[in-house]
Design a protein around this motif. Structure first.
Motif, PDB file in Angstrom:
ATOM      1  N   PRO A   1       0.835  -1.185   0.000  1.00 16.13           N
ATOM      2  CA  PRO A   1       0.000   0.000   0.000  1.00 16.13           C
ATOM      3  C   PRO A   1       0.878   1.246   0.000  1.00 16.13           C
ATOM      4  O   PRO A   1       2.060   1.180   0.298  1.00 16.13           O
ATOM      5  CB  PRO A   1      -0.766  -0.120   1.329  1.00 16.13           C
ATOM      6  CG  PRO A   1       0.143  -0.909   2.210  1.00 16.13           C
ATOM      7  CD  PRO A   1       0.877  -1.872   1.301  1.00 16.13           C
ATOM      8  N   GLN A   2       0.279   2.362  -0.364  1.00 15.79           N
ATOM      9  CA  GLN A   2       1.005   3.622  -0.253  1.00 15.79           C
ATOM     10  C   GLN A   2       1.016   4.021   1.214  1.00 15.79           C
ATOM     11  O   GLN A   2      -0.008   4.418   1.774  1.00 15.79           O
ATOM     12  CB  GLN A   2       0.341   4.696  -1.123  1.00 15.79           C
ATOM     13  CG  GLN A   2       0.604   4.499  -2.604  1.00 15.79           C
ATOM     14  CD  GLN A   2       2.093   4.530  -2.929  1.00 15.79           C
ATOM     15  OE1 GLN A   2       2.824   5.430  -2.514  1.00 15.79           O
ATOM     16  NE2 GLN A   2       2.550   3.526  -3.669  1.00 15.79           N
ATOM     17  N   LEU A   3       2.155   3.923   1.822  1.00 19.55           N
ATOM     18  CA  LEU A   3       2.273   4.145   3.255  1.00 19.55           C
ATOM     19  C   LEU A   3       2.261   5.626   3.583  1.00 19.55           C
ATOM     20  O   LEU A   3       2.745   6.462   2.821  1.00 19.55           O
ATOM     21  CB  LEU A   3       3.575   3.548   3.768  1.00 19.55           C
ATOM     22  CG  LEU A   3       3.663   2.033   3.788  1.00 19.55           C
ATOM     23  CD1 LEU A   3       5.045   1.621   4.250  1.00 19.55           C
ATOM     24  CD2 LEU A   3       2.609   1.438   4.678  1.00 19.55           C
ATOM     25  N   SER A   4       1.743   5.923   4.744  1.00 19.63           N
ATOM     26  CA  SER A   4       1.888   7.263   5.300  1.00 19.63           C
ATOM     27  C   SER A   4       2.651   7.154   6.604  1.00 19.63           C
ATOM     28  O   SER A   4       2.626   6.120   7.274  1.00 19.63           O
ATOM     29  CB  SER A   4       0.522   7.916   5.530  1.00 19.63           C
ATOM     30  OG  SER A   4      -0.242   7.164   6.459  1.00 19.63           O
ATOM     31  N   GLY A   5       3.345   8.226   6.952  1.00 21.33           N
ATOM     32  CA  GLY A   5       4.150   8.216   8.162  1.00 21.33           C
ATOM     33  C   GLY A   5       4.817   9.558   8.337  1.00 21.33           C
ATOM     34  O   GLY A   5       4.261  10.601   7.964  1.00 21.33           O
ATOM     35  N   TYR A   6       6.040   9.531   8.874  1.00 20.45           N
ATOM     36  CA  TYR A   6       6.722  10.765   9.258  1.00 20.45           C
ATOM     37  C   TYR A   6       8.171  10.694   8.786  1.00 20.45           C
ATOM     38  O   TYR A   6       8.820   9.660   8.876  1.00 20.45           O
ATOM     39  CB  TYR A   6       6.655  10.956  10.766  1.00 20.45           C
ATOM     40  CG  TYR A   6       5.253  10.839  11.311  1.00 20.45           C
ATOM     41  CD1 TYR A   6       4.447  11.962  11.439  1.00 20.45           C
ATOM     42  CD2 TYR A   6       4.722   9.589  11.645  1.00 20.45           C
ATOM     43  CE1 TYR A   6       3.148  11.852  11.904  1.00 20.45           C
ATOM     44  CE2 TYR A   6       3.431   9.470  12.117  1.00 20.45           C
ATOM     45  CZ  TYR A   6       2.642  10.599  12.237  1.00 20.45           C
ATOM     46  OH  TYR A   6       1.351  10.497  12.688  1.00 20.45           O
ATOM     47  N   LYS A   7       8.674  11.821   8.286  1.00 23.07           N
ATOM     48  CA  LYS A   7      10.050  11.887   7.818  1.00 23.07           C
ATOM     49  C   LYS A   7      10.882  12.753   8.759  1.00 23.07           C
ATOM     50  O   LYS A   7      10.407  13.779   9.252  1.00 23.07           O
ATOM     51  CB  LYS A   7      10.114  12.462   6.400  1.00 23.07           C
ATOM     52  CG  LYS A   7       9.535  11.544   5.330  1.00 23.07           C
ATOM     53  CD  LYS A   7       9.773  12.114   3.934  1.00 23.07           C
ATOM     54  CE  LYS A   7       9.263  11.156   2.861  1.00 23.07           C
ATOM     55  NZ  LYS A   7       9.509  11.678   1.493  1.00 23.07           N
ATOM     56  N   LEU A   8      12.108  12.325   8.989  1.00 21.57           N
ATOM     57  CA  LEU A   8      13.027  13.101   9.799  1.00 21.57           C
ATOM     58  C   LEU A   8      14.442  12.849   9.323  1.00 21.57           C
ATOM     59  O   LEU A   8      14.753  11.786   8.792  1.00 21.57           O
ATOM     60  CB  LEU A   8      12.902  12.757  11.284  1.00 21.57           C
ATOM     61  CG  LEU A   8      13.250  11.324  11.726  1.00 21.57           C
ATOM     62  CD1 LEU A   8      13.702  11.323  13.182  1.00 21.57           C
ATOM     63  CD2 LEU A   8      12.040  10.401  11.590  1.00 21.57           C
ATOM     64  N   ASP A   9      15.285  13.845   9.473  1.00 21.56           N
ATOM     65  CA  ASP A   9      16.720  13.710   9.234  1.00 21.56           C
ATOM     66  C   ASP A   9      17.432  13.722  10.578  1.00 21.56           C
ATOM     67  O   ASP A   9      17.098  14.527  11.468  1.00 21.56           O
ATOM     68  CB  ASP A   9      17.256  14.859   8.374  1.00 21.56           C
ATOM     69  CG  ASP A   9      17.008  14.646   6.887  1.00 21.56           C
ATOM     70  OD1 ASP A   9      16.456  13.592   6.528  1.00 21.56           O
ATOM     71  OD2 ASP A   9      17.339  15.551   6.103  1.00 21.56           O
ATOM     72  N   ILE A  10      18.383  12.829  10.737  1.00 23.76           N
ATOM     73  CA  ILE A  10      19.200  12.786  11.953  1.00 23.76           C
ATOM     74  C   ILE A  10      20.651  13.052  11.551  1.00 23.76           C
ATOM     75  O   ILE A  10      21.282  12.220  10.889  1.00 23.76           O
ATOM     76  CB  ILE A  10      19.054  11.448  12.682  1.00 23.76           C
ATOM     77  CG1 ILE A  10      17.601  11.239  13.113  1.00 23.76           C
ATOM     78  CG2 ILE A  10      19.990  11.388  13.890  1.00 23.76           C
ATOM     79  CD1 ILE A  10      17.336   9.909  13.792  1.00 23.76           C
ATOM     80  N   TYR A  11      21.141  14.214  11.934  1.00 22.12           N
ATOM     81  CA  TYR A  11      22.528  14.611  11.666  1.00 22.12           C
ATOM     82  C   TYR A  11      23.378  14.139  12.838  1.00 22.12           C
ATOM     83  O   TYR A  11      23.130  14.481  14.001  1.00 22.12           O
ATOM     84  CB  TYR A  11      22.602  16.125  11.515  1.00 22.12           C
ATOM     85  CG  TYR A  11      23.993  16.699  11.365  1.00 22.12           C
ATOM     86  CD1 TYR A  11      24.609  16.749  10.119  1.00 22.12           C
ATOM     87  CD2 TYR A  11      24.675  17.215  12.468  1.00 22.12           C
ATOM     88  CE1 TYR A  11      25.883  17.302   9.971  1.00 22.12           C
ATOM     89  CE2 TYR A  11      25.945  17.754  12.339  1.00 22.12           C
ATOM     90  CZ  TYR A  11      26.550  17.793  11.087  1.00 22.12           C
ATOM     91  OH  TYR A  11      27.803  18.335  10.957  1.00 22.12           O
ATOM     92  N   PHE A  12      24.390  13.323  12.552  1.00 21.88           N
ATOM     93  CA  PHE A  12      25.191  12.661  13.575  1.00 21.88           C
ATOM     94  C   PHE A  12      26.649  13.053  13.336  1.00 21.88           C
ATOM     95  O   PHE A  12      27.293  12.600  12.403  1.00 21.88           O
ATOM     96  CB  PHE A  12      24.992  11.149  13.433  1.00 21.88           C
ATOM     97  CG  PHE A  12      25.621  10.312  14.507  1.00 21.88           C
ATOM     98  CD1 PHE A  12      25.895  10.815  15.771  1.00 21.88           C
ATOM     99  CD2 PHE A  12      25.921   8.977  14.263  1.00 21.88           C
ATOM    100  CE1 PHE A  12      26.459  10.023  16.763  1.00 21.88           C
ATOM    101  CE2 PHE A  12      26.494   8.171  15.231  1.00 21.88           C
ATOM    102  CZ  PHE A  12      26.753   8.693  16.481  1.00 21.88           C
TER     103      PHE A  12
END
Length: 570
Positions: free
Chosen positions: A22-33
């Protein structure tokens, strides 16, 4: 809704002929390490954060070993990586654990990427200096649900690679005996139980015997195997010669074949020569075998698997060189779930997850499946019936088969992770006791199970109930650690009565007891959930007075008892 529940909803197989996401929905984030320490890691014990890709921002060291949320290097020069991540669901807060060496510092920036354009919300965390008495210099940080959820959920833009639903088994062509085409013992050791954990029903056979090859093909086709992945060790090797005979014997059958590229001798050459040495071997396979009518072809391209050991012998840049200089285009599926290698190869798998607990394996497979779906890659999930290599190694390792229950729980996890292909370790690795080929000890049990599993996965006859073992089960607890509710799947327990679940604190005091009723329900409305096929499902929410700490879940039937540790973080 809990993270893992959403994950399990995501992984339903929707049609029987091919895999559809299915076309998923959710949340995007970048983690700078960013780190100047000699080693540094990030962990997220109460959330599933999937690093889909990464960007190296700074590499002043030039000798850094970069993995997902883990960086090591021999110096204190600065290295910085941005991991591009997604989450399917967000708990009340996300715990981020930073550990590092005594040298240098760590800087972490978490950026909410749900918006369509900058500026994006950002939080910054630091782990500086060292902590006396703590060699890991551990620090915990917390990211709120509100911060991560702002602007979401959004479409995650999956791009799945739609494939047939193949069962594939790793196949070993290296056995010889004095009365067969070899004329001598090869791999079998008559002075050490033939170096075999179990005894083949066909006897200690010769892999070049056409009758043996044809029997293996017939069994495989009759019991749900679509592809044999043949172990291959280089041009002119024993396995190379045997592969030619195998393909010849397969002509006119529906069995397909791929190769499993082992070290191919590159571990014996200088590091600088390895990329060209491996490229030569891979091109040899493609030129000499990929045009055979029984060689596995997907979307017009031959499919080849690469074992983890040769992957470890070369850098990602070296592997990119190999891929860029193939004489015949092909699909390469590497033995690594790292996004670093997934960016190079066309798919991912693992060979032998023998000692990975069920919950961790589901977590690992789900992450790999989601990462593959979002990057148009192939994800393979591997199962095995058991393992015992003590006949050839000291001390070796053993994972009991539990009369088929171990095999079944691993199949359940594979299906739950929605793979393109399911791999079986193995058809006939007799040295390591992982075979499903019929044996004197187990007969056809594991072929029967394989056929039933295949029917369930592809939406066939649904004969899975025939292989449920009434007095064996396994336990899956997730998330673990947890901060509000823990879900308990008792896998393989649908036909078990009576079934009792007890929860104890660290002092051995019972804090909850649950009885499995005769109608198949726990003490909650409705019937047991079966999100993992063949399991009963329950959720436990600790009382408000329950302190954080270690608890134990004990599940008892009239013939078996298992205990699992869980960690509650308020």
């Amino acid at each position: 809704m809990n993270l893992k529940i959403i994950t399990l909803i995501f992984i339903f197989v929707l049609i029987s002929t091919s895999l559809v996401f299915p076309q998923l929905s959710g949340y995007k984030l970048d983690i700078y390490f960013q780190t100047t320490s000699d080693w540094a890691s990030l962990e997220f014990p109460d959330a599933m954060i999937v690093a889909v890709d990464y960007t190296v921002e700074i590499d002043s060291s030039g000798a850094a070993d970069i993995h997902v949320f883990h960086i090591t290097k021999p110096d204190t020069k600065m290295v910085a990586v941005t991991y591009h991540c997604v989450m399917l669901d967000i708990p009340d807060s996300v715990t981020m654990v930073s550990t590092k060496g005594d040298w240098g510092n760590v800087l972490v920036r978490v950026t909410n990427m749900n918006g369509e354009m900058p500026p994006y919300p950002m939080l910054e965390y630091c782990n500086y200096g060292s902590t006396p008495g703590d060699p890991t210099n551990r620090r915990e940080f917390y990211v709120s649900q509100g911060f991560l959820a702002e602007g979401g959920p959004i479409s995650l833009g999956t791009d799945p690679w739609v494939t047939p639903q193949y069962f594939m088994a790793f196949y070993y062509p290296w056995y010889g005996n004095p009365t067969g085409p070899h004329g001598y013992w090869f791999h079998w050791d008559p002075f050490n139980h033939y170096a075999s954990t179990h005894e083949p029903l066909l006897g200690y056979y010769d892999s070049r015997d056409t009758a043996i090859i044809r029997q293996h093909i017939a069994w495989g086709l009759d019991y749900g195997i679509d592809v044999f992945i043949v172990s291959w060790w280089g041009e002119g090797s024993h396995e190379d010669v045997t592969l030619g005979r195998i393909l010849h014997a397969a002509e006119g059958t529906d069995m397909l074949f791929s190769v499993y590229l082992e070290s191919c001798g590159i571990d014996a050459v200088l590091d600088t020569l390895r990329p060209d040495a491996f490229l030569y071997q891979l091109n040899y396979v493609l030129v000499n075998y990929s045009s055979h009518p029984n060689f596995l072809i997907l979307d017009g391209l031959p499919v080849v698997f690469v074992y983890g050991y040769p992957i470890s012998l070369m850098s990602p840049d070296d592997w990119q060189y190999v891929v860029d200089n193939l004489s015949v285009p092909c699909i390469l599926i590497g033995d690594s779930f790292s996004p670093i290698y997934l960016d190079i190869f066309d798919g991912c798998h693992t060979y032998n997850p023998l000692d990975t607990p069920v919950d961790e394996l589901l977590f690992t497979y789900t992450q790999a499946s989601l990462r593959s779906s979002m990057t148009h890659k192939i994800f393979c999930a591997t199962m095995l019936p058991g393992y015992c290599d003590t006949i050839i190694r000291d001390p070796g390792a053993t994972v009991e088969r539990l009369d088929g229950v171990f095999y079944k729980t691993r199949f359940d996890v594979c299906v739950a992770a929605s793979p393109n292909f399911i791999l079986i370790t193995s058809w006939n690795e007799w040295h390591e006791g992982s075979e499903i080929e019929p044996s004197v000890e187990n007969g056809y049990q594991y072929l029967d199970s394989t056929l039933a599993f295949k029917a369930r996965w592809t939406g066939g006859t649904g004969v899975a109930d025939e292989i449920i073992i009434p007095d064996k089960f396994d336990i899956l607890c997730y998330p673990n650690p947890f901060n509000s509710v823990v879900h308990i799947d008792v896998i393989g327990a649908l036909n078990l009565t009576p079934l009792q679940i007890e929860i104890f604190d660290i002092n051995g005091r019972k804090v909850r007891e649950l009885e499995y009723s005769s109608v198949g329900a726990f003490d909650r409305p409705g019937s047991p959930d079966t999100r993992i096929t063949g399991s009963t499902f329950y959720s436990w929410t600790p009382d408000k007075s329950a302190p954080s700490g270690i608890y134990f879940i004990r599940v008892t039937s009239n013939a078996m008892q298992l205990t699992r540790k869980i960690i509650y973080l308020r």
